[in-house]
Scaffold this motif. Structure first.
Motif, short mmCIF file in Angstrom:
data_model
loop_
_atom_site.label_atom_id
_atom_site.label_comp_id
_atom_site.label_asym_id
_atom_site.label_seq_id
_atom_site.Cartn_x
_atom_site.Cartn_y
_atom_site.Cartn_z
N UNK A 290 0.74 -1.18 0.09
CA UNK A 290 0.15 0.09 -0.05
C UNK A 290 1.04 1.12 -0.05
N UNK A 291 1.96 1.22 -0.48
CA UNK A 291 2.77 2.45 -0.63
C UNK A 291 2.42 3.12 -1.78
N UNK A 292 2.67 4.45 -1.78
CA UNK A 292 2.47 5.29 -2.93
C UNK A 292 3.31 4.47 -4.19
N UNK A 293 2.25 4.20 -5.15
CA UNK A 293 2.86 3.65 -6.41
C UNK A 293 4.14 4.22 -7.10
N UNK A 294 4.16 5.25 -7.02
CA UNK A 294 5.55 6.26 -7.72
C UNK A 294 6.51 5.60 -7.21
N UNK A 301 10.29 -2.95 -6.30
CA UNK A 301 9.73 -3.54 -5.18
C UNK A 301 10.85 -3.30 -4.13
N UNK A 302 10.41 -3.20 -2.90
CA UNK A 302 11.34 -3.34 -1.71
C UNK A 302 11.72 -4.42 -1.40
N UNK A 303 13.23 -4.70 -1.20
CA UNK A 303 13.86 -5.95 -0.90
C UNK A 303 13.73 -6.28 0.59
N UNK A 304 14.03 -5.30 1.52
CA UNK A 304 14.31 -5.66 3.00
C UNK A 304 13.21 -4.97 3.68
N UNK A 305 12.85 -5.27 4.86
CA UNK A 305 11.84 -4.72 5.69
C UNK A 305 12.70 -3.79 6.83
N UNK A 306 11.89 -3.23 7.48
CA UNK A 306 12.64 -2.29 8.43
C UNK A 306 12.71 -2.96 9.73
#
Length: 496
Positions: A290-294, A301-306
């Protein structure tokens, strides 16, 4: 008198070149003096003194400009220097919070750009200086952003785009500083932290909107040059803070619901709703969705989580489970918090066992209350579990006390011990070897090994109870028998 009149008449016929030469000398003197005054103002640490020097420089630049014809090529250079001087005057006035004077300086710059023949070059230099000044000004972030926006309005459209990313970056960097240490004491200052995360969510969403509608960002990223790398770092920061803000706001929503439920009459459905909110926060922390599509379009795509946010959400969920009397689920969450949180120690000194048993952790983990509390909870749980296990073992040993006492009484030699065990507890035991041989002894050791008793049927009768051993009690008796047999093996049968 007649001689004076004749001299005046001769002046009327002086060549125009002589008069023009005098004007040139005057112009060069004015320019040199203006440059000196500009440098003095630029080097001054006092904004009031700097403003005074800049005002003198502006006066000299204007006088020098009046000495030139409109078509003189040097006029554009003077206008450029005059515009830069006005820009630095605007910065000094902003530092003194003299906003009307700031607006006046920008109006002057706008009029200069309208009459300047080399306006594109002047506008480009102004943009570079604006970004540099904005980063150095000792003013609030909002004042700095306003300064940049005012400058962007007067510069040419093709140069404004280079300043707009700077404005957005400064806004994101503001929330980075604002939220830098919020996770360390997120429980103590919940309302203050929640407001900060709301601000971070608003600013990062606005930055993402700018990214979506302003094509200059895509051009900078595509260039992959020095500026492109800088923008990429800014995009990564925006994604991280935006993700943290959304996760923390979901977490605070669940925590607020838990507080409301705890203050009212117990109702399991309300507790489950609060737990669902905390689980949703943990799920959001582990998966960037649900992050901003831009952001996905520009960065992929994000590879690592916080890691830290995942640990904070897991810790809060573990506390909720513990409050509800669900120790198994709480333990699972606390263990995951410690296991994942260890990765925050870049030195690699913190180990799972030492963190729990000895409360030894290093680096950033020393300042994380959630990590310390999780280790303390697991340490206490281990002690409680060990105490309960010992109590159960003590009760079990009491139930086989007479059998162990009889075995100890017969434990005068290896042969006597083996004979007692076979006769009393395994009369059907048979072996081809002599009862005093090592082979026979080892067969008895294997027969009474605790590891070999699982699934055994027809257990012998206990002297304590007069009925057959339970599986648990028989295994415990075999453990005691193995201790005695191992003693004689070490004493008589082990090779030197």
């Amino acid at each position: 008198l007649k001689s004076i009149c004749q001299f005046i008449r001769t002046l009327r016929f002086l060549p125009r070149a002589v008069m023009r030469k005098a004007a040139v000398n005057s112009f060069e003197d004015l320019v040199a003096r203006a440059v000196r005054q500009y440098k003095k103002a630029k080097d001054s640490d006092n904004p009031v003194v700097a403003l005074d020097w800049f005002a003198h420089a502006v006066q000299d630049w204007n006088t020098a400009l009046s000495c030139l014809r409109t078509t003189d090529p040097r006029a554009d250079s003077v206008r450029q220097n005059l515009a830069l001087t006005y820009l630095r005057m605007a910065a000094c006035n902003l530092e003194r919070e003299a906003i009307p004077s700031v607006d006046y300086c920008f109006r002057q710059i706008s009029s200069l750009l309208e009459t300047c023949g080399t306006a594109p070059a002047v506008s480009s230099k102004l943009c570079s200086l604006v970004v540099e000044l904005a980063g150095e000004l000792p003013v609030s972030h909002d004042a700095r952003v306003g300064f940049l926006r005012s400058a962007a309005r007067v510069c040419l459209p093709e140069h404004r785009t280079s300043m707009l990313p700077a404005v957005t970056r400064m806004e994101v960097h503001k929330v980075i500083r604002l939220t830098e240490h919020l996770l360390d004491d997120y429980e103590c200052k919940q309302e203050e932290s929640r407001q900060a995360w709301i601000c971070a969510d608003r600013i990062t969403n606005r930055a993402c909107h700018d990214l979506a509608v302003r094509p200059e960002y895509r051009h900078l990223v595509a260039a992959r040059g020095e500026v492109g790398v800088d923008i990429l770092n800014f995009l990564e920061d925006t994604r991280r803070i935006n993700h943290r803000a959304r996760t923390m706001l979901t977490l605070y929503s669940g925590m607020a619901q838990l507080r409301r439920v705890a203050s009212e009459e117990f109702e399991m459905s309300l507790w489950l709703q609060a737990l669902d909110e905390l689980v949703a926060a943990q799920d959001l922390a582990q998966k960037v969705r649900d992050e901003p599509p831009v952001l996905g379009q520009l960065l992929g795509p994000a590879e690592l989580f916080d890691v830290e946010v995942v640990c904070v959400c897991g810790f809060q969920l573990a506390q909720a489970y513990s409050t509800l009397g669900m120790p198994a689920q709480a333990k699972k969450q606390y263990m995951e918090v410690v296991r994942v949180g260890i990765s925050l120690d870049g030195s690699g000194k913190t180990m799972y066992a030492s963190a729990i048993d000895d409360q030894q952790f290093y680096g950033p983990l020393q300042g994380k209350p959630w990590f310390r509390v999780a280790c303390q909870w697991l340490r206490k749980a281990q002690k409680d579990s060990a105490a309960k296990t010992e109590e159960a073992r003590a009760a079990a040993r009491a139930s086989i006390f007479k059998d162990v006492a009889a075995m100890q009484q017969a434990n005068t030699s290896s042969v006597a011990l083996v004979s007692f065990l076979v006769k009393e507890y395994d009369p059907k035991f048979s072996c081809e070897h002599d009862r005093e041989s090592k082979q026979y002894f080892l067969q008895v050791v294997r027969a009474f090994s605790a590891d070999k008793q699982s699934g055994r049927k027809n257990l012998p009768v206990s002297r304590q109870t007069g009925v057959a051993f339970t599986s648990e009690h028989w295994t415990l008796f075999c453990q005691e028998a193995s201790k005695c047999l191992n003693h004689w093996y070490e004493a008589e049968h082990k090779q030197p």
